[in-house]
Structures are given as structure tokens and as C-alpha cells.
Motif scaffolding. Structure first.
Motif, PDB file in Angstrom:
ATOM      1  N   SER A   1       0.827  -1.203   0.000  1.00  0.00           N
ATOM      2  CA  SER A   1       0.000   0.000   0.000  1.00  0.00           C
ATOM      3  C   SER A   1       0.865   1.258   0.000  1.00  0.00           C
ATOM      4  O   SER A   1       0.510   2.267  -0.620  1.00  0.00           O
ATOM      5  CB  SER A   1      -0.927   0.011   1.221  1.00  0.00           C
ATOM      6  OG  SER A   1      -1.806  -1.084   1.192  1.00  0.00           O
TER       7      SER A   1
ATOM      8  N   CYS B   1       0.577   4.255  -2.757  1.00  0.00           N
ATOM      9  CA  CYS B   1       0.377   5.656  -2.367  1.00  0.00           C
ATOM     10  C   CYS B   1       1.496   6.537  -2.903  1.00  0.00           C
ATOM     11  O   CYS B   1       1.245   7.644  -3.408  1.00  0.00           O
ATOM     12  CB  CYS B   1       0.312   5.773  -0.843  1.00  0.00           C
ATOM     13  SG  CYS B   1      -1.216   5.135  -0.118  1.00  0.00           S
TER      14      CYS B   1
ATOM     15  N   ILE C   1      -4.930   4.064  -4.182  1.00  0.00           N
ATOM     16  CA  ILE C   1      -5.097   3.024  -3.166  1.00  0.00           C
ATOM     17  C   ILE C   1      -6.547   2.567  -3.137  1.00  0.00           C
ATOM     18  O   ILE C   1      -6.848   1.378  -2.982  1.00  0.00           O
ATOM     19  CB  ILE C   1      -4.626   3.507  -1.769  1.00  0.00           C
ATOM     20  CG1 ILE C   1      -4.395   2.310  -0.832  1.00  0.00           C
ATOM     21  CG2 ILE C   1      -5.596   4.478  -1.132  1.00  0.00           C
ATOM     22  CD1 ILE C   1      -3.261   1.413  -1.237  1.00  0.00           C
TER      23      ILE C   1
END
Length: 301
Positions: free
Chosen positions: A212, A216, A291
Motif C-alpha cells: 500500500s 500511495c 489506493i
């Protein structure tokens, strides 16, 4: 076999749209306060000395809710816009993968030009919706609060503009919108997808295995790539969309007239007014977009 392929293609498109909507909603909540400050700086240069002055005066005059003026329109519209973006860009990626002869069981590796073209096509398709959505949003963002407000909300704004100026009024500022979306989203998706492809090739990981944090980071980089190459066009768009429609209230006759007058009156720096909150917004808003999209795609399978 053809029917099965059609069904798979239709289901893929539905998943792209749903995931795009998730990314769009995340983008609005993360980025709307920054966008409000950006638009006010772009369109009301005499009212604010800079970013922090715009933040302070917005808080004084409108309270914290002032940063979320016009949110209803983008909450609905941006969800649709981002759905269109990801639907088109994913379709274009699959098309280029077939042209390149990439096996269906392998992730596509596209050239930078192919990635830019896919993003540009997504941007142009998206502009059909983003033009009027942003037009209504910026008019609500810059108007005064309370009794002095010209529009009661997005529906009233649409009603007033359409009744007086028709569909052309709703699509005011559409040319610079198309130009911004074409180049902006070309750069946006090229940056993001190139970074993802590079990481997958270097690490051997599948797209769904990327952390993640990386998603991002790459989303933020994509946002910077978009705005650093398209911001002056966005300034012209915002000025046209908050300009009057006729008579003395109308300052600009078109995009080139707006560009020329901005440079004459404010210098080249006038084409970059509001870029600070825009770049501050780019990181959280676009990180949230990607995301949201990637997590939704993983959940949908």
C-alpha cells in the motif's frame, strides 16, 4: 468462446468502474479543501496574498465547512469521472497488450508512449463529465456565504445556468478542460503505470502484491506529473468557468484572450497562482485515488 470472452470483458469493465468510483470518492474527501484554496487563489487574485492568507480568510468568513463548498457535485461527479478514467485506461492497456503480443496470462509491459496515449484517451473521455462538474464546483467554491450567495447549491446552480445559457453555459470552459485532461492524464497514468511496471519487473512481484505504501507513493508521483505539466491550462479553465456569461460581467472572450490578459495583468506568475495548495493536494488526493482503486480491484478479484 466468443460469448465467454464478451462476458469476461463486460465483467472486467464493471469491476473497473466500481473500483474507479471507490478511487474517486477517496480523492474528493482527501483533496477538496486543497482544491477550494487553489480555485480561490486562481480566480480571486486580489483577495488573497497567498496560500495561508486564503486558508485564514476562508476559515474567518466561512468556517471549516467553507473548505468543502461544492463537495456534493464532485462527490457524485468525480466518482463517475474516475470510473470513466480507469475504464478507458484499462481497456487501452489491454488493447496495447494485444497489439504487443503479450500473452493473456502475463502482465502487460507497455511503452511510455502507449501509456501516455492510454491516459490521454481516458482524459478526453473523462472531460465530457469533468467539464460541467468542475464548472459547477468552482462557482460554488468562490461564491460568498449566507444571503450574498448567488446559488443555493449545485442543483440550483445548474438550473440557473441552464435556464439562462443552455447547455453551452453548463459546458463553459470546455476547451481548456479537454486540453488539460488530455495532457494531464497522459502524464498521470504514464507516470503511475511506468513506476508500477518497473517495480514488478525489478522485484518479480505481481501487481496485487505491491505494498500500500508503494501504491500511495506512486499515486502521489502521478499527481505531481499531472499538475506540474498542466497547471497553466487549469488556471485558464478556472478563470473562464468563474467568468461572467455576457456583458460587462464577462472579462474574457475565450481561452486565448484569458491567457493573454492573465499574462498582461499578472505576469507569467499569474499562470501559477494557487499551485502550492494544488501540489499539496496532489500527494494525498492521488495517493487516495490509486489506493482506493487498487484495493477495490483486489477485493473484487
Amino acid at each position: 468462446m466468443s460469448d465467454q470472452a464478451d462476458d469476461n470483458g463486460a465483467m472486467r469493465a464493471v469491476k473497473d468502474c466500481v473500483a474507479g468510483s471507490a478511487g474517486g470518492i477517496a480523492q474528493v474527501f482527501a483533496g477538496q479543501p486543497f482544491d477550494t484554496v487553489k480555485v480561490r487563489l486562481q480566480t480571486q487574485p486580489d483577495m488573497y496574498k497567498g496560500t495561508m492568507d486564503a486558508v485564514r480568510k476562508t476559515l474567518q468568513n466561512d468556517g471549516p465547512a467553507g473548505f468543502y463548498k461544492g463537495t456534493t457535485t464532485p462527490l457524485v461527479g468525480v466518482g463517475l469521472c474516475v470510473s470513466i478514467q480507469f475504464l478507458v485506461v484499462e481497456h487501452m492497456k489491454r488493447t496495447f497488450a494485444r497489439i504487443n503480443g503479450t500473452p493473456s496470462n502475463q502482465p502487460p509491459v507497455l511503452t511510455p508512449l502507449q501509456l501516455y496515449t492510454a491516459g490521454a484517451a481516458a482524459g478526453v473521455a473523462n472531460s465530457v463529465v469533468s467539464g460541467p462538474v468542475e464548472h459547477i464546483r468552482v462557482r460554488l467554491q468562490v461564491q460568498s456565504s449566507g444571503a450574498a450567495a448567488q446559488y443555493k447549491g449545485p442543483i440550483d446552480c445548474i438550473r440557473q445556468i441552464y435556464s439562462s445559457h443552455g447547455l453551452g453555459g453548463i459546458y463553459k470552459g470546455q476547451l481548456p478542460t479537454i486540453l488539460r485532461e488530455l495532457n494531464g492524464y497522459g502524464m498521470y497514468f504514464m507516470a503511475y503505470e511506468a513506476l508500477v511496471q518497473r517495480t514488478m519487473a525489478r522485484t518479480g512481484k505481481a501487481r496485487s502484491d505491491l505494498s500500500s505504501g508503494l501504491v500511495c507513493l506512486y499515486g502521489a508521483a502521478a499527481g505531481f506529473a499531472m499538475w506540474l505539466t498542466s497547471y497553466p491550462i487549469d488556471v485558464v479553465k478556472s478563470k473562464l468557468q468563474t467568468d461572467g456569461f455576457a456583458g460587462a460581467a464577462r472579462k474574457y472572450s475565450g481561452s486565448m484572450d484569458c491567457l493573454q490578459k492573465t499574462i498582461q495583468q499578472e505576469g507569467i506568475k499569474g499562470l501559477f497562482r494557487g499551485i502550492t495548495p494544488c501540489l499539496l493536494r496532489a500527494a494525498p488526493a492521488n495517493a487516495a485515488t490509486f489506493i482506493g482503486f487498487e484495493m477495490a480491484i483486489r477485493a473484487l478479484g
